[in-house]
Design a protein around this motif. Structure first.
Motif, PDB file in Angstrom:
ATOM      1  N   PRO A  40       0.829  -1.213   0.000  1.00 49.51           N
ATOM      2  CA  PRO A  40       0.000   0.000   0.000  1.00 49.51           C
ATOM      3  C   PRO A  40       0.859   1.257   0.000  1.00 49.51           C
ATOM      4  O   PRO A  40       1.966   1.273   0.541  1.00 49.51           O
ATOM      5  CB  PRO A  40      -0.793  -0.113   1.312  1.00 49.51           C
ATOM      6  CG  PRO A  40      -0.630  -1.518   1.778  1.00 49.51           C
ATOM      7  CD  PRO A  40       0.669  -2.000   1.239  1.00 49.51           C
ATOM      8  N   VAL A  46      -6.608   0.651  -2.933  1.00 50.33           N
ATOM      9  CA  VAL A  46      -6.740  -0.664  -2.314  1.00 50.33           C
ATOM     10  C   VAL A  46      -8.009  -1.274  -2.900  1.00 50.33           C
ATOM     11  O   VAL A  46      -9.088  -0.681  -2.795  1.00 50.33           O
ATOM     12  CB  VAL A  46      -6.837  -0.557  -0.780  1.00 50.33           C
ATOM     13  CG1 VAL A  46      -7.026  -1.933  -0.160  1.00 50.33           C
ATOM     14  CG2 VAL A  46      -5.593   0.120  -0.211  1.00 50.33           C
ATOM     15  N   LEU A  68      -6.412   5.503  -0.714  1.00 55.16           N
ATOM     16  CA  LEU A  68      -5.709   5.519   0.567  1.00 55.16           C
ATOM     17  C   LEU A  68      -5.192   6.930   0.852  1.00 55.16           C
ATOM     18  O   LEU A  68      -4.319   7.442   0.152  1.00 55.16           O
ATOM     19  CB  LEU A  68      -4.555   4.520   0.528  1.00 55.16           C
ATOM     20  CG  LEU A  68      -4.060   3.951   1.862  1.00 55.16           C
ATOM     21  CD1 LEU A  68      -5.186   3.235   2.603  1.00 55.16           C
ATOM     22  CD2 LEU A  68      -2.905   2.986   1.621  1.00 55.16           C
ATOM     23  N   HIS A  71      -1.345   6.281   5.422  1.00 50.64           N
ATOM     24  CA  HIS A  71      -0.793   4.941   5.628  1.00 50.64           C
ATOM     25  C   HIS A  71       0.558   5.077   6.311  1.00 50.64           C
ATOM     26  O   HIS A  71       1.430   5.814   5.837  1.00 50.64           O
ATOM     27  CB  HIS A  71      -0.628   4.207   4.297  1.00 50.64           C
ATOM     28  CG  HIS A  71      -0.037   2.835   4.448  1.00 50.64           C
ATOM     29  ND1 HIS A  71      -0.698   1.812   5.091  1.00 50.64           N
ATOM     30  CD2 HIS A  71       1.164   2.332   4.058  1.00 50.64           C
ATOM     31  CE1 HIS A  71       0.065   0.733   5.082  1.00 50.64           C
ATOM     32  NE2 HIS A  71       1.194   1.019   4.469  1.00 50.64           N
ATOM     33  N   SER A  76      -3.942   2.970   8.810  1.00 49.64           N
ATOM     34  CA  SER A  76      -4.299   3.408   7.465  1.00 49.64           C
ATOM     35  C   SER A  76      -5.739   3.903   7.438  1.00 49.64           C
ATOM     36  O   SER A  76      -6.596   3.408   8.172  1.00 49.64           O
ATOM     37  CB  SER A  76      -4.142   2.255   6.465  1.00 49.64           C
ATOM     38  OG  SER A  76      -2.856   1.676   6.552  1.00 49.64           O
ATOM     39  N   TRP A 175      -7.883   1.020   9.138  1.00 49.90           N
ATOM     40  CA  TRP A 175      -7.159  -0.183   9.544  1.00 49.90           C
ATOM     41  C   TRP A 175      -6.228   0.168  10.699  1.00 49.90           C
ATOM     42  O   TRP A 175      -5.593   1.233  10.699  1.00 49.90           O
ATOM     43  CB  TRP A 175      -6.306  -0.728   8.399  1.00 49.90           C
ATOM     44  CG  TRP A 175      -7.046  -1.289   7.230  1.00 49.90           C
ATOM     45  CD1 TRP A 175      -7.453  -2.579   7.055  1.00 49.90           C
ATOM     46  CD2 TRP A 175      -7.433  -0.587   6.036  1.00 49.90           C
ATOM     47  NE1 TRP A 175      -8.072  -2.728   5.829  1.00 49.90           N
ATOM     48  CE2 TRP A 175      -8.074  -1.523   5.182  1.00 49.90           C
ATOM     49  CE3 TRP A 175      -7.298   0.731   5.602  1.00 49.90           C
ATOM     50  CZ2 TRP A 175      -8.575  -1.176   3.929  1.00 49.90           C
ATOM     51  CZ3 TRP A 175      -7.803   1.088   4.364  1.00 49.90           C
ATOM     52  CH2 TRP A 175      -8.434   0.136   3.545  1.00 49.90           C
ATOM     53  N   LEU A 180      -3.818  -3.706   7.501  1.00 49.86           N
ATOM     54  CA  LEU A 180      -4.001  -3.757   6.050  1.00 49.86           C
ATOM     55  C   LEU A 180      -3.013  -4.734   5.419  1.00 49.86           C
ATOM     56  O   LEU A 180      -3.388  -5.561   4.574  1.00 49.86           O
ATOM     57  CB  LEU A 180      -3.837  -2.358   5.453  1.00 49.86           C
ATOM     58  CG  LEU A 180      -3.904  -2.254   3.924  1.00 49.86           C
ATOM     59  CD1 LEU A 180      -5.186  -2.865   3.380  1.00 49.86           C
ATOM     60  CD2 LEU A 180      -3.774  -0.787   3.488  1.00 49.86           C
ATOM     61  N   GLU A 181      -1.752  -4.663   5.816  1.00 50.77           N
ATOM     62  CA  GLU A 181      -0.752  -5.582   5.268  1.00 50.77           C
ATOM     63  C   GLU A 181      -1.094  -7.035   5.597  1.00 50.77           C
ATOM     64  O   GLU A 181      -0.933  -7.929   4.754  1.00 50.77           O
ATOM     65  CB  GLU A 181       0.634  -5.243   5.812  1.00 50.77           C
ATOM     66  CG  GLU A 181       1.216  -3.937   5.283  1.00 50.77           C
ATOM     67  CD  GLU A 181       0.808  -2.734   6.110  1.00 50.77           C
ATOM     68  OE1 GLU A 181       1.419  -1.669   5.937  1.00 50.77           O
ATOM     69  OE2 GLU A 181      -0.132  -2.847   6.941  1.00 50.77           O
ATOM     70  N   GLN A 183      -4.062  -8.284   6.078  1.00 45.65           N
ATOM     71  CA  GLN A 183      -5.187  -8.690   5.235  1.00 45.65           C
ATOM     72  C   GLN A 183      -4.737  -8.917   3.793  1.00 45.65           C
ATOM     73  O   GLN A 183      -5.252  -9.813   3.110  1.00 45.65           O
ATOM     74  CB  GLN A 183      -6.287  -7.635   5.305  1.00 45.65           C
ATOM     75  CG  GLN A 183      -6.972  -7.559   6.661  1.00 45.65           C
ATOM     76  CD  GLN A 183      -8.021  -6.469   6.739  1.00 45.65           C
ATOM     77  OE1 GLN A 183      -8.183  -5.661   5.820  1.00 45.65           O
ATOM     78  NE2 GLN A 183      -8.750  -6.427   7.845  1.00 45.65           N
ATOM     79  N   TRP A 189      -6.859  -8.136  -0.416  1.00 52.86           N
ATOM     80  CA  TRP A 189      -6.730  -6.856  -1.122  1.00 52.86           C
ATOM     81  C   TRP A 189      -5.627  -6.909  -2.171  1.00 52.86           C
ATOM     82  O   TRP A 189      -4.627  -7.605  -2.001  1.00 52.86           O
ATOM     83  CB  TRP A 189      -6.383  -5.722  -0.140  1.00 52.86           C
ATOM     84  CG  TRP A 189      -7.308  -5.545   1.005  1.00 52.86           C
ATOM     85  CD1 TRP A 189      -7.082  -5.900   2.307  1.00 52.86           C
ATOM     86  CD2 TRP A 189      -8.612  -4.950   0.977  1.00 52.86           C
ATOM     87  NE1 TRP A 189      -8.157  -5.566   3.085  1.00 52.86           N
ATOM     88  CE2 TRP A 189      -9.113  -4.984   2.301  1.00 52.86           C
ATOM     89  CE3 TRP A 189      -9.404  -4.398  -0.027  1.00 52.86           C
ATOM     90  CZ2 TRP A 189     -10.370  -4.485   2.637  1.00 52.86           C
ATOM     91  CZ3 TRP A 189     -10.653  -3.904   0.306  1.00 52.86           C
ATOM     92  CH2 TRP A 189     -11.129  -3.945   1.623  1.00 52.86           C
ATOM     93  N   THR A 191      -3.281  -3.854  -4.354  1.00 49.62           N
ATOM     94  CA  THR A 191      -2.963  -2.430  -4.280  1.00 49.62           C
ATOM     95  C   THR A 191      -2.460  -1.955  -5.636  1.00 49.62           C
ATOM     96  O   THR A 191      -1.895  -2.723  -6.417  1.00 49.62           O
ATOM     97  CB  THR A 191      -1.903  -2.140  -3.205  1.00 49.62           C
ATOM     98  OG1 THR A 191      -0.753  -2.965  -3.424  1.00 49.62           O
ATOM     99  CG2 THR A 191      -2.460  -2.412  -1.821  1.00 49.62           C
TER     100      THR A 191
END
Length: 234
Positions: A40, A46, A68, A71, A76, A175, A180-181, A183, A189, A191
């Motif tokens: 991201p 995303v 985004l 972040h 995020s 997040w 986020l990373e 997930q 996701w 990016t």
């Protein structure tokens, strides 16, 4: 009906470009592009995978395209680009059921602007996004700005800028640090980096939905995901 030699998805994405040329010729002239990124980045996209709703146990994550805005180590924040609420900003039938305070009549000047669902956190907070360097705005990436409501209202009411250049979002998607990373590592996701035209344009009544358009522009394995999603809806 398919055009001979041209994939259906590519043809319909071209229809999106033609629509933007009508709605905002200057923005369309900048070009429209997107490509995948490994992680991201602020000002990037995303995009939910087909498996995201199941992986995250949340049906709201279906085919999202998120811009985004923040972040880093503290987490995020993003705005969903492709979830119009069906409400406009103005205080009238079909309008926002909130009275926005402040020093300028933003709900009168932008009364017909669509409100998007920016996310599921703090939906009473309205965010404004645009492509103009205005007083007190915040640059996310070059050419994309947040805030600057007073200057925006004055510019539109004074006839210097069109109201359609401004997008409004209710709430945001958030997040926690590292979430986020994590997930992404589970496959929820994708990016991407993209042109500002994809972020700033309207997502209303597109010939091909924004989620599919972005994946098609990214090409390769992502275009295959777009085709799979398209087939799943048939």
């Amino acid at each position: 009906m398919r055009t001979a030699g041209v994939p259906e998805g590519a043809r319909r994405s071209e229809d999106n470009r033609r629509l933007l040329e009508i709605q905002n010729p200057a923005l369309a002239a900048e070009g429209i592009w997107a490509h995948g990124t490994p992680r991201p980045e602020v000002g990037g996209l995303v995009i939910s995978s087909l498996e995201a709703p199941e992986l995250l146990k949340d049906d709201r994550m279906f085919q999202l395209v998120i811009f985004l805005t923040t972040h880093g180590p503290e987490g995020s924040v993003g705005l969903i680009l492709n979830r119009p609420t069906g409400m406009v900003l103005g205080r009238k039938p079909g309008g926002l059921p909130l009275e926005l305070g402040g020093p300028v009549p933003i709900q009168r000047v932008f009364q017909d602007n669509m409100v998007y669902c920016g996310g599921f956190t703090a939906q009473q907070v309205i965010h404004i996004m645009h492509g103009h360097r205005l007083q007190n705005c915040v640059q996310v990436v070059p050419g994309v700005y947040m805030a600057g409501e007073v200057a925006a209202t004055e510019a539109v009411s004074g006839g210097r800028l069109p109201a359609a250049d401004f997008k409004f979002f209710s709430g945001a998607i958030t997040w926690a640090p590292g979430e986020l990373e994590a997930q992404m590592d589970r496959g929820a996701w994708y990016t991407a980096a993209c042109s500002r035209s994809l972020v700033l344009k309207s997502a209303l009544q597109l010939p091909v939905p924004l989620w599919r358009e972005v994946l098609q522009l990214m090409g390769g394995q992502y275009a295959a995901v777009a085709r799979e999603g398209d087939e799943g809806d048939e």
